[in-house]
Design a protein around this motif. Structure first.
Motif, short mmCIF file in Angstrom:
data_model
loop_
_atom_site.label_atom_id
_atom_site.label_comp_id
_atom_site.label_asym_id
_atom_site.label_seq_id
_atom_site.Cartn_x
_atom_site.Cartn_y
_atom_site.Cartn_z
N ILE A 34 46.13 -6.71 8.68
CA ILE A 34 45.17 -6.85 7.64
C ILE A 34 45.80 -5.95 6.53
O ILE A 34 46.55 -4.84 6.52
CB ILE A 34 43.70 -5.69 7.79
CG1 ILE A 34 42.91 -6.47 9.15
CG2 ILE A 34 43.03 -5.30 6.75
CD1 ILE A 34 41.86 -5.77 9.39
N ARG A 60 39.81 -8.57 11.36
CA ARG A 60 38.66 -7.90 10.63
C ARG A 60 38.75 -6.41 10.70
O ARG A 60 38.00 -5.94 9.99
CB ARG A 60 37.40 -8.74 10.67
CG ARG A 60 37.21 -9.74 10.06
CD ARG A 60 38.05 -11.08 10.52
NE ARG A 60 37.85 -12.00 9.47
CZ ARG A 60 38.73 -13.07 9.62
NH1 ARG A 60 39.61 -13.30 10.66
NH2 ARG A 60 38.71 -14.11 8.70
N ASN A 61 39.15 -5.96 11.67
CA ASN A 61 39.40 -4.56 11.91
C ASN A 61 40.55 -4.16 12.73
O ASN A 61 40.75 -5.05 13.71
CB ASN A 61 37.94 -4.10 12.84
CG ASN A 61 37.90 -2.70 13.33
OD1 ASN A 61 38.77 -2.27 14.03
ND2 ASN A 61 36.98 -1.82 12.71
N GLY A 478 32.49 -7.59 14.09
CA GLY A 478 33.02 -8.29 13.15
C GLY A 478 34.28 -9.32 13.67
O GLY A 478 34.50 -10.12 12.96
N GLU A 479 34.88 -9.04 14.70
CA GLU A 479 35.82 -9.80 15.24
C GLU A 479 35.48 -11.24 15.60
O GLU A 479 36.09 -12.33 15.66
CB GLU A 479 36.94 -9.25 16.37
CG GLU A 479 38.21 -9.04 15.87
CD GLU A 479 38.51 -8.58 14.55
OE1 GLU A 479 39.55 -8.99 14.12
OE2 GLU A 479 37.93 -7.65 14.15
N VAL A 481 34.00 -13.03 13.68
CA VAL A 481 34.40 -13.99 12.25
C VAL A 481 35.84 -14.58 12.51
O VAL A 481 36.29 -15.49 12.32
CB VAL A 481 34.25 -12.93 11.11
CG1 VAL A 481 35.07 -13.72 9.94
CG2 VAL A 481 32.90 -12.76 10.83
N THR A 482 36.62 -13.70 13.38
CA THR A 482 38.35 -13.91 13.71
C THR A 482 38.06 -15.07 14.59
O THR A 482 38.86 -16.18 14.49
CB THR A 482 38.99 -12.80 13.97
OG1 THR A 482 38.93 -11.81 13.02
CG2 THR A 482 40.60 -13.12 14.42
#
Ligand SMILES: Cc1ncc(C[n+]2csc(CCOP(=O)(O)OP(=O)(O)O)c2C)c(N)n1
Ligand SMILES: [Mg+2]
Length: 635
Positions: A34, A60-61, A478-479, A481-482
């Motif tokens: 990131i 994302r994180n 959130g991952e 989304v990855t």
């Protein structure tokens, strides 16, 4: 060759290879990252320029990307890794949890946090910690205790020894874990004349260290003299690809095998000498034999409190330990006879040294009987509820995933009530032991989804089933989304029981009635908590209006809502061949837990309290603690 420090590092990483038993492969599969001001111009530029040698994957994180890297490394038996780049400040500190997880689990990840200016000129830079008495401190110092190697590269030429040292540690099975090279943002962009040889292909050979012959002879002597020998197989058996050697040893000697979390599946569950999980989350079969064992052969285990049932598992007053391990640190535990060696070589050497010897047949038969009885207990537990309207039990959910996974699928989990249930119930079928992936060194909520992504990247040919509780899901959704962006087809079974079932049960067991473990509005302190028997007081009215399935769908995953075990089975079959993540949502009965089997875990209970339930729990605690042993018997 004149390159920036970041360019040189990326080119160096792309040239590193690892080999064991003659097979040679590139060590780094790529770099997660990131970007922020602390790495976009340095490493960001270099990664763009050299995408061919080190493919970049935006995450994302930052914590989650380290988990993905760990999942990858574990599935590759530590013979492959990812690098992870972050900006300075919060991006960097977000990785600290991931670093601790990697180091505790002894899995290689290369962390490249950005750092504040080496020149100090613009200080304090955005996101800088200022320590008035020490100008050398930055937030990256948090990585020191959780890294197996740490270096802050403050001059360009420092990169050369730092990078070589990083590779030595990452590829050493005894030393590996998180390696952190903190990179000040100005240094990343600085150019230097690096020697050509720095970028030459380099092969790091993982040699299989043989045990000392005297140690083998002594260990063989102990095992020969044992009436009740037992093997505890840890993660080291699987990482060193010693599962066939373990099976050969067990079959030649008749010594039964039980397993830690990381070692689960080291011996297939159908094997008559397989007792399954041992310790706090162990099977009745393993825990009974452990209690009586007189010689315990620990292989590739770090003897965590779960494995030893907080030092209450082994009750023979004269029990002796033999520890096969790549580190002398673990090999010396429990006053054991240390066999510092690769697991496979050591098992083969021990088998030869014990040629013609077999454990007493009564003990072997006892193991087979217990294993059979345990298999029947598992069948009983994983059977779906007869009443279709009832909420499914977690055990039946595990049974459905186990069947969908077959011989080659992989289950991934980390925290909550599932790791203990999986440890007990999972029917291991893959002879290489790669079907079971429960991160239980750090047991980090949130590992599940990114960890599963890493597993899939390492083994695209295998189906990956992530078991995630609602609590763990909420930590790092959130991952997903990855996984969508990278088209990583994992199946995520989201088991929703509206809160922390595991800690709720633990809370009840210490007399605290599930306090603080439900999801519900906290504006009413008078809400009832669970009664001691765990009767469900989480009435629907108290359940929060949270829709995790809708949340997963909003992140781009395909979502299937299921209600019964039959629907779950159908959804798991349907998820095959998807081109991205599929989330299968199911509600589970939070009170229908799998019990523990003749075991214990040391969680200290308040010594004084006005609550009778706490006082009763304390009494039970003190009684249980009396079974703790300090193993001082020398071999
Ligand atoms: C990052 C992190 N925080 C806290 C814990 C302590 N902890 C262990 S399990 C758990 C609850 C997990 O809830 P969920 O995922 O819903 O699983 P369940 O217990 O309901 O099976 C907590 C808070 C942890 N393991 N990891
Ligand atoms: Mg839960």
């Amino acid at each position: 060759m004149r390159l920036t420090v970041a360019q040189a590092l990326v080119r160096f990483l792309g040239a590193q290879h690892v080999e064991r038993d003659g097979g040679r492969e590139r060590f780094f599969a790529g770099c997660f990252g990131i970007f922020g001001h602390g790495n976009v111009a340095g490493l960001g530029q270099a990664l763009q320029q050299h995408a061919d040698v080190l493919p970049y994957h935006p995450a994302r994180n930052e914590q989650a990307m380290v988990h993905a890297a760990v999942g990858y490394a574990r599935q590759r038996n530590r013979l492959g890794a990812f690098a992870c780049t972050t900006s300075v400040g919060p991006g960097a500190t977000n990785m600290v949890t991931g670093a601790a997880l990697a180091t505790i689990n002894r899995l290689p990840v290369l962390l490249l946090p950005g750092d504040t200016f080496a020149t100090r000129t613009p200080h304090p830079v955005l996101q800088q910690l200022e320590v008035t008495h020490d100008a050398t401190v930055s937030v990256n110092d948090c990585f020191r205790p959780v890294s197996r190697f740490y270096e802050r590269v403050e001059r360009a030429e420092q990169l050369i020894p730092a990078a070589l040292e990083a590779m030595r540690v990452l590829t050493d099975p005894g030393e590996t874990g998180a390696v952190t090279l903190a990179l000040p943002e100005d240094v990343q962009a600085e150019a230097f004349d690096f020697p050509e040889q720095f970028f030459a292909e380099r092969v790091w050979t993982v040699y299989r260290q043989p045990p000392a012959p005297e140690a083998v002879a002594r260990a063989a002597g102990l095992i020969r003299g044992a009436q009740r020998p037992l093997i505890v197989a840890g993660g080291g058996v699987i990482y060193s690809e010693a599962t066939a050697a373990l099976r050969a040893f067990a079959e030649a000697t008749g010594v039964p095998v039980c397993e830690t979390q990381a070692g689960r599946g080291a011996l297939v569950s159908d094997h008559p000498l397989s007792l399954g999980a041992v310790g706090a989350t162990g099977t009745a079969a393993a825990n009974r034999l452990a209690r009586e064992a007189d010689v315990v052969l620990g292989i590739g285990t770090r003897w965590s409190d779960f494995t030893t049932a907080s030092k209450s598992a082994f009750q023979d007053p004269d029990v002796r330990f033999v520890n096969v391990n790549v580190t002398s640190f673990d090999a010396a535990k429990h006053s054991g006879l240390p066999l510092v060696a690769d697991a496979r070589v050591a098992l083969d050497a021990l088998r030869e040294a014990l040629a013609g010897h077999r454990a007493p047949s009564v003990w072997e038969e006892r193991a087979a009987d217990e294993a059979r009885a345990w298999a029947a207990e598992v069948e009983r537990l994983v059977a779906p509820p007869e009443d279709d309207a009832a909420l499914p039990h977690q055990a039946a959910i595990i049974g459905a995933i186990n069947d969908a996974a077959g011989e080659t699928g992989v289950v991934v989990c980390a925290a909550g009530s599932a790791p203990g249930d999986l440890h007990k119930l999972w029917h291991a079928r893959d002879p290489a032991g790669k079907g079971y992936h429960v991160e239980y060194g750090f047991s980090c909520m949130g590992y599940e989804i990114p960890g599963g992504m890493g597993v899939k990247l390492a083994a695209p040919e295998r189906e990956v089933f992530v078991f995630v509780g609602d609590g763990s899901y909420l930590m790092l959704p959130g991952e997903l989304v990855t996984a969508v962006a990278e088209r990583i087809p994992i199946v995520i079974v989201l088991v929703d029981n509206h809160g922390y079932a595991s800690i709720g049960a633990l809370s009840r067991s210490v007399g605290s009635a599930g306090f603080g473990t439900h999801y519900r509005r906290s504006d009413n302190a008078a809400l009832p908590v669970d009664d001691e028997a765990g009767t469900a007081l989480a009435r629907p009215a108290e359940t929060l209006p949270v829709d995790l399935a809708a949340n997963a769908a909003s992140l781009g995953a395909r979502v299937v809502r299921t209600r019964t075990i039959a629907e779950l089975r159908a959804a798991l079959a349907d998820a095959r061949g998807a081109d991205g993540p599929v989330v299968v949502h199911i509600e589970a009965d939070r009170y229908a837990g799998v019990p523990s089997y003749e075991s214990w875990w040391d969680v200290p209970v308040a010594e004084v309290s006005d609550e009778p339930s706490v006082r009763a729990a304390r009494e039970g605690y003190e009684a249980a603690r009396a079974a703790q042993r300090v193993h001082l018997q020398t071999p």
